[in-house]
Write a protein that holds these residues in place. Structure first.
Motif, PDB file in Angstrom:
ATOM      1  N   LEU A 159       0.832  -1.199   0.000  1.00  0.00           N
ATOM      2  CA  LEU A 159       0.000   0.000   0.000  1.00  0.00           C
ATOM      3  C   LEU A 159       0.871   1.256   0.000  1.00  0.00           C
ATOM      4  O   LEU A 159       0.617   2.206  -0.758  1.00  0.00           O
ATOM      5  N   HIS A 160       1.921   1.259   0.836  1.00  0.00           N
ATOM      6  CA  HIS A 160       2.832   2.410   0.862  1.00  0.00           C
ATOM      7  C   HIS A 160       3.576   2.541  -0.468  1.00  0.00           C
ATOM      8  O   HIS A 160       3.852   3.656  -0.919  1.00  0.00           O
ATOM      9  N   PHE A 161       3.880   1.410  -1.095  1.00  0.00           N
ATOM     10  CA  PHE A 161       4.532   1.440  -2.408  1.00  0.00           C
ATOM     11  C   PHE A 161       3.622   2.108  -3.445  1.00  0.00           C
ATOM     12  O   PHE A 161       4.063   2.969  -4.207  1.00  0.00           O
ATOM     13  N   THR A 162       2.343   1.723  -3.462  1.00  0.00           N
ATOM     14  CA  THR A 162       1.412   2.303  -4.442  1.00  0.00           C
ATOM     15  C   THR A 162       1.219   3.799  -4.217  1.00  0.00           C
ATOM     16  O   THR A 162       0.951   4.541  -5.153  1.00  0.00           O
ATOM     17  N   ARG A 163       1.368   4.231  -2.967  1.00  0.00           N
ATOM     18  CA  ARG A 163       1.229   5.657  -2.649  1.00  0.00           C
ATOM     19  C   ARG A 163       2.562   6.408  -2.750  1.00  0.00           C
ATOM     20  O   ARG A 163       2.614   7.612  -2.508  1.00  0.00           O
ATOM     21  N   LYS A 164       3.619   5.676  -3.074  1.00  0.00           N
ATOM     22  CA  LYS A 164       4.963   6.256  -3.177  1.00  0.00           C
ATOM     23  C   LYS A 164       5.435   6.872  -1.857  1.00  0.00           C
ATOM     24  O   LYS A 164       6.108   7.902  -1.831  1.00  0.00           O
ATOM     25  N   GLU A 165       5.071   6.228  -0.753  1.00  0.00           N
ATOM     26  CA  GLU A 165       5.465   6.692   0.583  1.00  0.00           C
ATOM     27  C   GLU A 165       6.723   5.925   1.009  1.00  0.00           C
ATOM     28  O   GLU A 165       6.644   4.890   1.671  1.00  0.00           O
ATOM     29  N   LEU A 166       7.870   6.451   0.615  1.00  0.00           N
ATOM     30  CA  LEU A 166       9.122   5.703   0.733  1.00  0.00           C
ATOM     31  C   LEU A 166       9.506   5.393   2.177  1.00  0.00           C
ATOM     32  O   LEU A 166       9.902   4.264   2.482  1.00  0.00           O
ATOM     33  N   ILE A 167       9.413   6.373   3.075  1.00  0.00           N
ATOM     34  CA  ILE A 167       9.832   6.156   4.459  1.00  0.00           C
ATOM     35  C   ILE A 167       8.968   5.076   5.109  1.00  0.00           C
ATOM     36  O   ILE A 167       9.478   4.150   5.756  1.00  0.00           O
ATOM     37  N   ALA A 168       7.650   5.177   4.944  1.00  0.00           N
ATOM     38  CA  ALA A 168       6.739   4.179   5.504  1.00  0.00           C
ATOM     39  C   ALA A 168       6.979   2.812   4.864  1.00  0.00           C
ATOM     40  O   ALA A 168       6.922   1.777   5.542  1.00  0.00           O
ATOM     41  N   TYR A 169       7.273   2.809   3.564  1.00  0.00           N
ATOM     42  CA  TYR A 169       7.581   1.557   2.861  1.00  0.00           C
ATOM     43  C   TYR A 169       8.819   0.898   3.464  1.00  0.00           C
ATOM     44  O   TYR A 169       8.826  -0.303   3.767  1.00  0.00           O
TER      45      TYR A 169
END
Length: 222
Positions: free
Chosen positions: A119-129
């Protein structure tokens, strides 16, 4: 007078916070540690700050300079190669052991972490990923249930995380890393220890290549 527990808590907190500043790039490789700024930032005197700096120097995060404070150590290509070689062996072993010991509940937890990471990958949320990515690797290690292996892993974990953050992950590599994690999950679900160990080692080797290239391409300062 402050109690020993309060002193220890302050020390641990300072070490953790400064370490995170190095990890997220607030304190960059080669940068002098700004002691006055940090004492104001954390509301502490120089004594506990310098004790925290010495602790971080002992683990290799900082480098003490004779009579000139400290600076953030640089990550070298040689260090990256050596770190990822050792961590690849540790992760492979954790995968082999985890596949033998994993319960249905363990696998369900890894699967849930994986879907959160995607989900974080699809949102491009690198730190959370990255946080979820690390948690998956740690969970596999927990399932392996080998305390000595866990201690060895934790000794290197921060240095590996820091090395990963040095590299700017490309869209292509990010997508490939997610696919590799899908393969890891499938191997764990099928309880194929040999395959899971192999995939974990390959996953680390691929990451190592990206990090080493980033370091080699980094402009040198004179």
């Amino acid at each position: 007078m402050p109690s020993d527990s309060n002193v220890n808590s302050l020390h641990d907190s300072l070490v953790r916070d400064i370490r995170e500043m190095v990890l997220d790039g607030t304190l960059a490789p080669g940068q002098r540690v700004p002691e006055r700024f940090l004492t104001e930032q954390f509301g502490v005197s120089r004594t506990p700050l310098r004790e925290a700096i010495r602790a971080l120097a002992s683990e290799g995060t900082l480098e003490l300079l004779p009579n000139r404070g400290a600076r953030v150590t640089k990550v070298s290509a040689k260090e990256v190669d050596e770190l990822f070689e050792v961590m690849g062996v540790l992760e492979a072993l954790s995968g082999e052991l985890a596949a033998k010991k994993a319960t249905n509940s363990d696998i369900a937890e890894v699967k849930a972490l994986h879907y959160q990471m995607v989900l974080h990958f699809t949102r491009k949320e690198l730190i959370a990923y990255f946080h979820l990515n690390q948690r998956i690797h740690e969970k596999i290690l927990e399932i392996a249930g080998n305390e000595i292996l866990m201690n060895m892993y934790q000794t290197l974990a921060f240095r590996i995380r820091r090395a990963r953050y040095v590299a700017n992950i490309s869209e292509t590599r990010w997508s490939t890393a997610v696919k590799e994690h899908e393969e890891l999950l499938a191997a764990l679900e099928s309880r194929d220890g040999e395959k899971l160990g192999h995939l974990l080692r390959r996953h680390l080797a691929n990451t190592c290549e990206i990090v080493r290239k980033a370091i080699e391409d980094r402009p040198t300062s004179h």
